[in-house]
Motif scaffolding. Structure first.
Motif, short mmCIF file in Angstrom:
data_model
loop_
_atom_site.label_atom_id
_atom_site.label_comp_id
_atom_site.label_asym_id
_atom_site.label_seq_id
_atom_site.Cartn_x
_atom_site.Cartn_y
_atom_site.Cartn_z
N ARG A 120 0.84 -1.21 0.00
CA ARG A 120 0.00 0.00 0.00
C ARG A 120 0.87 1.25 0.00
O ARG A 120 0.41 2.33 -0.34
CB ARG A 120 -0.94 0.01 1.20
CG ARG A 120 -0.22 0.12 2.53
CD ARG A 120 -1.14 0.61 3.61
NE ARG A 120 -1.46 2.02 3.44
CZ ARG A 120 -1.81 2.82 4.44
NH1 ARG A 120 -1.91 2.33 5.65
NH2 ARG A 120 -2.08 4.08 4.22
N MET A 122 0.43 3.35 -5.49
CA MET A 122 -0.86 3.31 -4.78
C MET A 122 -1.50 4.68 -4.63
O MET A 122 -2.73 4.79 -4.57
CB MET A 122 -0.70 2.60 -3.42
CG MET A 122 -0.62 1.09 -3.52
SD MET A 122 -1.92 0.32 -4.54
CE MET A 122 -3.38 0.64 -3.56
N ILE A 157 -4.54 -5.64 -0.66
CA ILE A 157 -3.88 -4.33 -0.76
C ILE A 157 -4.91 -3.21 -0.71
O ILE A 157 -4.70 -2.20 -0.04
CB ILE A 157 -3.04 -4.26 -2.07
CG1 ILE A 157 -1.90 -5.28 -2.03
CG2 ILE A 157 -2.48 -2.85 -2.27
CD1 ILE A 157 -1.18 -5.47 -3.37
N ALA A 165 -5.00 -0.23 1.93
CA ALA A 165 -4.92 1.14 1.44
C ALA A 165 -6.16 1.95 1.84
O ALA A 165 -6.24 3.14 1.56
CB ALA A 165 -4.76 1.15 -0.08
#
Lengths: 732, 232
Positions: free
Chosen positions: B64, B69, B91, B95
């Motif tokens: 992340r 990202m 992920i 995130a």
């Protein structure tokens, strides 16, 4: 030095040879290098002479034994690299890391050659499943294979698992890896070109795995084995994954002269082998090796830290190599250069700490060991099976066999492995062979591992032939033409004449079967010293077979695919219960003679089957092996979720027909209108054929012997392993 | 339509997603490297499965922080389609683009097998080609798919129809026996509030060709394409 060489595992004679070769006493660093490189594990000193009889050539073999892996040409500019190895002793000491680093090692062997690894298979052997230690080892090994292999994104598509008390203390963890490459990317572990840079790529070097090859792999076990835990390496699959991608990119871009992985004996092995293969010398500056901790030169040259590669690079391409490694977040350091002559020279901050001819490290001693037929054989072979009591409830025996630890469904294991990633697996684990499509073509590979050590124990020559025949048969049942094989030969101490006799006979059997079935042996591995407290395992050669399916449409599974098909038994059933699963499970005995094998018959049965598959005659096929025709038929029913109504015409006693493990047999299905064609193909080749009946319904019926519901058989097979492993056994 | 497949160090399903988009769907596709700080020109971003950064910490916890990202988050904020498969889903959770977290499977084992999934909401960009309640046969392959989320968020997700896929049996019955990993409420796939971010543990790319045992995953890919075509 006297105490040191013994501690390191060299014999007095070997030490004298080192002194003779160098013309002086070796120092500590040199002695460390020789002790590792001359260990059984690295040098094959006891097996080399015997192995030289193996057939290794065919028109399509691009690389035979002697490199990191064997390679065959599958046409269309593509080639397949494969090899099998053992990680037995590390796994016995520390099952998770032992198995994990076993995967790491064999995978490096494959991408080192320029091939992308596309599948792993894991033949495993464990002790009595009722023992707590067996469950601990199995759980750890399977988790280790899963933990490492899944992370790499390489599917684990097959293998096998057998349990026998002979593996109680010394389990076997063999691993096979297969890779695919364009032919022009074929790379060798070779150093050439004086002045070329020697680059170490990947993990930092630490103390893990120091002396793994000599201390763990080349000695038998005793009560101090657990103290050897520090000799087991620790795996880092994430770095390995980056190494795969980076190395394949380096090779694809033509930036490397040679590539070699660091495995047993670490830098000593990688440097001496690449230099010896190239007929050059090499200078190595040890202070440049990235370290995890403070280490002595002696430790750095023999450390077996994982996930490291050695690349030989032309100076003008160095920049490109460094950039790609950096992009993948990998260390890459020039630690040496290719030099004239044949000396491997090792420096430590300007001081020369070792100077040895590379070839003397890489080509160790060769022994012609004494062999003597073991005494147990006469008694074991003379078991009078006919005099044993006969069962009356065949249903019960069949369910016990199918639900026993050796023949039950291994789903609990293979569901812990990612067997689908890469989208090539078109026949999942659980049938005769795994089938992997080759993307961009209409071809597929069929791969299988086999090795029934009970047969080999009772007759090493015949037993090993059967292992070759059976693995080929599995490939054929899946629609593939067997092309070439690899092997892992697991035995006790070669210093014992009875063990060495087993080994010699097994290799003779391997050679004869491979020659007769025209299957070159392109790679392999020998694992000796599989014994503990003076007791050796059953001799266990494991064969890994790779076959080619020319057209994906020809792939087959064992399952009965439709209602109303004819069930046909190809081959001949005889009263052969020697060494059988039936004998072991019902009578608790391992004795008699293994089933006979006529290699000429084997060959024609296989060609009949493959020819009939290619012509679309055979709809499903299954090899008859452990557990006999009855277990084979049960498996066809369970896999296809369909019953069958069958009649066996035979002079044999019911339990003989049902459970005999006669070789060279397939259970196949054909549509009624195709029976004539199958008969013609079989008759021409002199292959006996028996129509047993028809598929259909929810029950398997065989004469008035067997009458079982498919659902019940599936439960027996599929729930067994979890039940066996969930305990109920005694602690120890 | 143009797809971007994000590649983290340790991703291992990126080539599979690429293959399906390119060879099966015959759509444009490119890899997006984890160090990219800007993504543009894509109609859908795919975060593939694998073991990003080895998953040595919590799954997805390091990925992340990859430069890419931030770009994925902005893309999502602007309404771009983002699908996270398996590790990609993990992920997205890390995130904060989707709510909840993953625990280890209740068996404490990695599980790789075909499972059945019931489509709970068939009017999303990801499932518009599915019939309501349709059962899809798609494989899972993970160690940490035991989804958890706080009670309030769970209730809200149910009310808003953001639970997209649930583990069920072959007949579409959602039951404990059909739950392979212990996930709360048999949850296999969820969406964000805007329905443009979708995370799921099963691998639709592994079930997009009959030869691999199922082509049910195509429902998801084709829904994405239909949604995109309609939106223009």
């Amino acid at each position: 030095m006297a105490e040191l060489y013994e501690e390191l595992g060299l014999t007095e004679d070997e030490y004298r040879d080192v002194v003779r070769l160098l013309g002086r006493e070796p120092n500590k660093v040199e002695l460390g290098m020789y002790s590792l490189m001359w260990s059984e594990h690295c040098s094959y000193k006891s097996s080399k002479m015997v192995l030289s009889q193996l057939p290794t050539r065919a028109s399509y073999v691009l690389q035979g034994p002697g490199e990191n892996a064997g390679i065959i040409d599958i046409g269309g500019g593509l080639a397949v690299a494969f090899k099998m190895e053992s990680h037995n002793h590390p796994s016995a000491v520390e099952p998770y890391q032992g198995a994990a680093t076993g995967i790491g090692g064999i995978v490096r062997d494959i991408f080192t050659m320029g091939a992308r690894p596309i599948a792993c298979l894991d033949p495993l052997r464990f002790g009595d499943p009722s023992r707590a230690r067996t469950r601990y080892l199995l759980g750890g090994v399977v988790a280790g294979i899963a933990g490492y292999g899944n992370c790499l994104g390489i599917p684990t598509v097959g293998g096998d698992i057998y349990f026998d008390a002979c593996y109680d203390e010394n389990p076997l963890v063999n691993v096979m890896c297969i890779g695919i490459m364009r032919k022009e990317n074929l790379t060798r572990g070779i150093a050439t070109g004086v002045g070329n840079a020697v680059v170490l790529i990947g993990n930092r070097t630490g103390r893990d795995g120091i002396g793994g090859a000599s201390i763990l792999a080349s000695q038998e076990f005793d009560e101090t084995s657990q103290e050897k835990r520090p000799s087991v390496q620790v795996g880092d699959p994430f770095t390995e994954k980056l190494l795969i991608e980076a190395c394949l990119e380096l090779l694809e871009k033509g930036l490397l002269v040679g590539l070699q992985d660091l495995g047993a004996a670490g830098l000593s092995c990688a440097c001496s082998e690449t230099a010896a293969r190239g007929g050059v010398g090499m200078k190595v500056w040890l202070e440049r090796v990235p370290l995890r901790e403070e280490m002595e030169p002696f430790e750095i040259v023999i450390s077996e830290s994982q996930e490291r590669m050695l690349a030989v690079v032309e100076p003008e391409k160095l920049q490109g190599v460094m950039e790609i490694c950096a992009r993948w977040g990998l260390n890459a350091v020039v630690i040496g250069e290719v030099s004239e002559g044949d000396l491997l020279e090792v420096f430590w901050f300007g001081e020369k700490v070792a100077e040895v001819p590379a070839s003397t490290l890489a080509n160790g001693p060769v022994y012609d060991r004494r062999a003597e037929k073991p005494e147990y054989l006469a008694e074991a072979n003379s078991l009078d099976i006919a005099s044993l009591s006969h069962p009356t409830d065949y249903d019960r025996v069949l369910l016990e066999l199918a639900g026993g630890p050796n023949l039950c469904c291994k789903r609990w294991v293979y569901e812990q492995y990612d067997h689908m990633v890469q989208l090539n697996t078109v026949v999942y684990p659980g049938s005769d062979a795994a089938v992997l499509r080759v993307k961009g073509t209409s071809k597929a590979l069929a791969v299988s591992c086999d090795g029934n050590s009970r047969y080999v124990y009772l007759d090493p020559y015949l037993g090993t032939q059967i292992a070759v025949a059976e693995s080929a048969r599995n490939v054929v049942a899946s629609g593939g033409v067997p092309m070439a094989l690899t092997n892992c030969l697991n035995f006790g101490s070669p210093e014992r004449p009875d063990i060495f006799w087993q080994f010699r006979e097994a290799v003779r059997g391997l050679a004869d079967a491979a020659r007769h079935l025209e299957l070159p042996v392109v790679s392999g591995n020998v694992s000796f010293y599989n014994e503990s407290f003076g007791e050796a395992i059953y001799p266990t050669p494991v064969i890994g077979m790779v076959g080619l399916i020319g057209n994906l449409a020809h792939r087959r599974t064992m399952g009965f695919p439709a209602e109303g098909l004819l069930v046909v038994l190809l081959g001949e059933t005889m009263a052969e219960l020697g060494g059988s699963e039936y004998l072991h499970l019902v009578h608790g005995l391992t004795g008699g003679r293994p089933p006979a094998l006529d290699l000429s018959r084997e060959k024609v049965v296989q060609t009949t089957c493959i020819e009939a598959i290619r012509r679309g005659i055979i709809r499903s096929a299954h090899d008859c092996s452990e557990g006999g025709a009855a277990v084979a038929l049960l498996e066809c029913c369970c896999y296809g979720e369909r019953g069958a109504d069958l009649r066996a015409e035979s002079d044999l006693l019911p339990h003989e027909w049902l459970f005999s493990e006669s070789q060279s047999r397939f259970v196949v299905t054909v549509a009624e209108e195709d029976l004539g064609s199958l008969r013609r193909l079989a008759t021409v080749r002199g292959v006996p054929l028996q129509v047993l009946g028809r598929t259909g319904g929810r029950r398997l019926r065989i004469n008035d012997w067997i009458d079982l519901e498919v659902a019940e058989m599936r439960r027996a097979r599929e729930e067994a392993l979890e039940r066996i492993l969930s305990g109920g056994g005694h602690e120890d | 339509m143009r797809f971007g497949v994000v590649v983290f160090p340790g991703s291992n399903c990126e080539a599979d997603c690429y293959h399906v988009i390119n060879k099966v769907l015959r759509e444009d596709v490119e890899y997006v490297w984890h160090q990219e700080t800007y993504v543009s020109g894509y109609d859908c971003l795919v975060l593939p499965g694998g073991f990003s950064y080895g998953d040595y910490l919590r799954c997805g916890a390091i990925a992340r922080f990859s430069p890419v990202m931030d770009a994925v988050s902005s893309f999502a904020r602007e309404g771009g389609l983002v699908i996270g498969i398996c590790n990609g889903f993990q992920i997205l959770l890390e995130a904060g683009l989707l709510p909840g977290a993953m625990l280890r499977n209740t068996s404490l084992h990695f599980i790789c097998r075909f499972v059945n999934l019931r489509v709970e909401n068939s009017s999303t960009p990801w499932t518009n080609r599915a019939a309501p309640g349709q059962v899809l046969r798609i494989p899972i392959a993970h160690n940490e798919g035991n989804y958890v989320v706080d009670r309030d968020t769970h209730r809200r997700m149910v009310e808003e129809g953001r639970i997209i896929l649930r583990y069920c049996d072959g007949e579409g019955k959602v039951s404990e026996e059909a739950n392979p990993n212990g996930a709360l409420d048999n949850i296999a796939g969820i969406c964000n509030e805007g329905f443009n971010v979708f995370g799921l543990m099963p691998h639709p790319e592994r079930a997009s060709e009959e030869i691999l045992g199922s082509a049910d995953g195509l429902v998801i890919w084709e829904s994405i394409m239909a949604y995109h075509a309609e939106r223009g």
